[in-house]
Scaffold this motif. Structure first.
Motif: not given
Length: 649
Positions: A191-200
């Protein structure tokens, strides 16, 4: 005069092109080779151009004066060149203020001294109000906590769950994901990696090149999480987004190559797998893998070596590395080498076949802990727990009898001790468990780096003893744990429990610190437990089984009545069977051993009289007995050969 004016000009210059600054410094140094200001500015220009080896040569050639004046720059140069210990010595003694603290935290992180790095980042965060470094410090502190968790030091981790502010930056979200992954919480990490990917991907502050560079390590980490979660289809789709050749860092490139090979080729030819995992060169200087990463990749490399049967090569390389390492060692990388060395010695065999080849090695290297645990594991896999315990006790005894302090520390290592306790538990040796934990607690009590978990386990085990001395020792251990952490309820409860039977008045005043029973069971739904059914304890289950066995057990009278009631089929009875006639009790004896036996014929009568004890002894009987005795002792062979008739040749 010209050189001095040029140096003054360089001090006031605001040139942004570092190549131009470098050219100006070289011109100044041609006029005055020992111009310290020009040397200083040249070193900084080389650092800006990422020419760290050249910058180090400038510092080494300039002498001690420049190293003292530009101590922070010199320490940073050493850090970028991979000379971490020397960099730490210089930066800690420089006293250069906040910049030196930042550099010390960075070097400590790279040197895997994560606890020190975490302390420095916390100090910097408390004083960051006027420096506007909250975001950077938050990113670095999350990364440090992830490394502490991976290293096996969760008690020093400061972060639990990311806040809303933490999730506004892709760097912080990525590091928070790494902490969840280190804890084994892969779903949360996804979940957190998806969040980081979307923000980036949606960030407007990054150029397309920077965005692509930032997304690559996120994708590599995301691939690992998908593989651990078993989401192979998503992992295969993600592989299309990862271009290994575009990854600038060799360490990240090596990890990416490893995960991609394992994701794409499950049933691959071992020789192809071996080639694929050895394509990436080793990273050097400051671009090295951390220990926990290196151990995994070294293990994969040796595993492929075993698959292609490079047994001699593994034995040579691991023996060379082990000869340079201390023995005994509790380091994971050293013991991993011992495991693969043993696997190569076994040449692919397992079980007792492998033990026959590995046990002689353990006799020659009794202090090799990796080899010891390999032998123990092989015994346990074969169900021979007793031999595993005996082998482990023998090696631990050798460490205990040594005069070396390093040997004693390895003897009472918490990990090694937990393996021994687990073996004792398999055989129900409660007394040995208590003794082993008490010995370890006695050793660690006066040490500065006391493992709290071990003392807690030892004190809890001693509470079950009936010996007052053990209860007193348990109370002292719990008291020490309470002094370390006054909020440790387990320590308080253990201290009260240990003194309740010895001196209740001493602990009566501390009962108020413990929570009430109603508070502990406030959230327990008794009705739900009753309706769901409660699994009985082991002792209750054993008692129920014994009661059931007792209820089913038949008495002797029951057995006799059952045997009387049993019918025998006529086909099994003799033809002349008479139920009224009593059966001969000697019917199971051979005929000649029955009391009713009467021999017939002259020879049989003679044999029967010879066997009768107390009867008359004839000369023939004595002669026959003598011949038998002579043959039994090995005599009479010459007469037998002399009287033997010759046959046809």
């Amino acid at each position: 005069m010209v050189a001095q004016s040029l140096s003054s000009l360089l001090e006031r210059a605001t040139i942004e092109d570092h190549e131009e600054v470098l050219k100006s410094c070289n011109e100044a140094l041609k006029k005055s080779k020992n111009d310290q200001t020009a040397q200083h500015i040249k070193a900084i220009a080389l650092l800006k151009l990422d020419r760290f080896d050249d910058a180090l040569r400038v510092f080494e050639g300039a002498g001690d004066a420049l190293k003292t004046t530009a101590s922070v720059e010199y320490a940073y140069t050493l850090y970028k060149c991979g000379k971490l210990e020397k960099a730490l010595d210089i930066v800690t003694s420089s006293g250069a203020g906040r910049g030196a603290q930042h550099l010390e935290a960075q070097v400590s992180y790279r040197a895997e001294k994560f606890q020190r790095a975490a302390d420095l980042y916390e100090q910097l965060y408390q004083d960051q109000a006027s420096y506007h470094e909250a975001n950077d410090l938050g990113i670095n502190s999350w990364a440090t906590d992830a490394q502490l968790q991976w290293k096996g030091e969760p008690e020093y981790v400061r972060h639990e769950r990311p806040s809303r502010e933490d999730l506004e930056s892709f760097e912080t979200a990525y590091n928070a994901a790494c902490l969840s992954i280190a804890k084994g919480e892969f779903a949360q990490g996804e979940v957190l990696l998806k969040r980081a990917k979307n923000i980036c991907e949606t960030s407007e502050e990054l150029s397309p090149e920077d965005r692509a560079a930032e997304l690559l390590p996120i994708a590599v980490q995301y691939l690992y999480v998908l593989l651990r979660l078993g989401k192979t289809e998503q992992a295969e789709a993600l592989l299309e987004e990862i271009s290994v050749e575009d990854i600038p860092e060799l360490s990240t490139k090596k990890i990416a190559r490893n995960n991609i090979v394992l994701a794409r080729q499950t049933n691959v030819n071992p020789y192809i797998l071996y080639k694929a995992l050895h394509e990436i060169p080793e990273s050097i200087n400051n671009d090295r893998l951390f220990d926990f990463q290196s151990n995994i990749l070294v293990g994969n490399s040796h595993a492929t070596d075993l698959l292609v049967q490079k047994f001699d090569g593994i034995i040579r390389s691991t023996n060379k590395a082990l000869s340079k390492s201390p023995c005994p060692s509790t380091a994971a990388n050293v013991n991993l080498l011992s495991v693969y060395n043993a696997a190569a010695q076994a040449e692919g065999q397992t079980g007792y076949k492998a033990l026959r080849k590995i046990l002689p090695l353990l006799e020659r290297r009794p202090k090799d802990l990796g080899l010891l645990l390999t032998v123990v594991q092989l015994y346990v896999s074969e169900g021979n727990t007793t031999s595993a315990i005996t082998t482990m006790e023998r090696s631990l005894q050798a460490l205990e009898e040594s005069v070396s302090e390093a040997d004693h520390e390895a003897r009472f290592n918490p990990g090694l001790l937990s393996a021994l306790v687990s073996l004792y538990q398999l055989e129900g040796r409660k007394l040995q468990i208590r003794t082993a934990l008490a010995q370890a607690a006695k050793y660690w009590r006066n040490k500065s780096n006391t493992p709290a978990s071990l003392l807690r386990a030892a004190a809890t085990s001693l509470l079950h003893s009936d010996d007052k001395a053990d209860l007193t020792t348990a109370g002292e251990l719990f008291k020490g744990l309470y002094q370390q952490d006054p909020h440790d309820r387990l320590a308080i409860a253990g201290y009260i429990a240990s003194h309740a039977t010895l001196n209740y008045s001493q602990v009566e005043s501390q009962l108020e610190q413990l929570p009430e029973v109603n508070e502990l069971i406030a959230d327990v739904d008794v009705s739900a437990l009753e309706s769901a059914g409660i699994m009985p304890s082991a002792s209750a289950a054993a008692a129920a089984a014994a009661a059931f066995a007792g209820a089913r057990k038949r008495t002797a009278a029951d057995k006799e009545s059952r045997s009387r009631a049993k019918r025998v089929r006529k086909s099994r009875l003799p033809k002349d069977y008479d139920p009224e006639k009593k059966a001969d009790p000697e019917r199971w004896l051979p005929l000649r051993d029955r009391s009713s036996y009467r021999p017939k014929g002259k020879k049989n009568k003679q044999r029967a009289s010879d066997r009768t004890q107390g009867g008359p002894v004839s000369e023939k009987t004595e002669e026959a007995t003598a011949n038998v005795a002579q043959k039994a002792s090995g005599g009479g062979s010459s007469n037998a050969k002399k009287n033997k008739k010759k046959g046809k040749r």
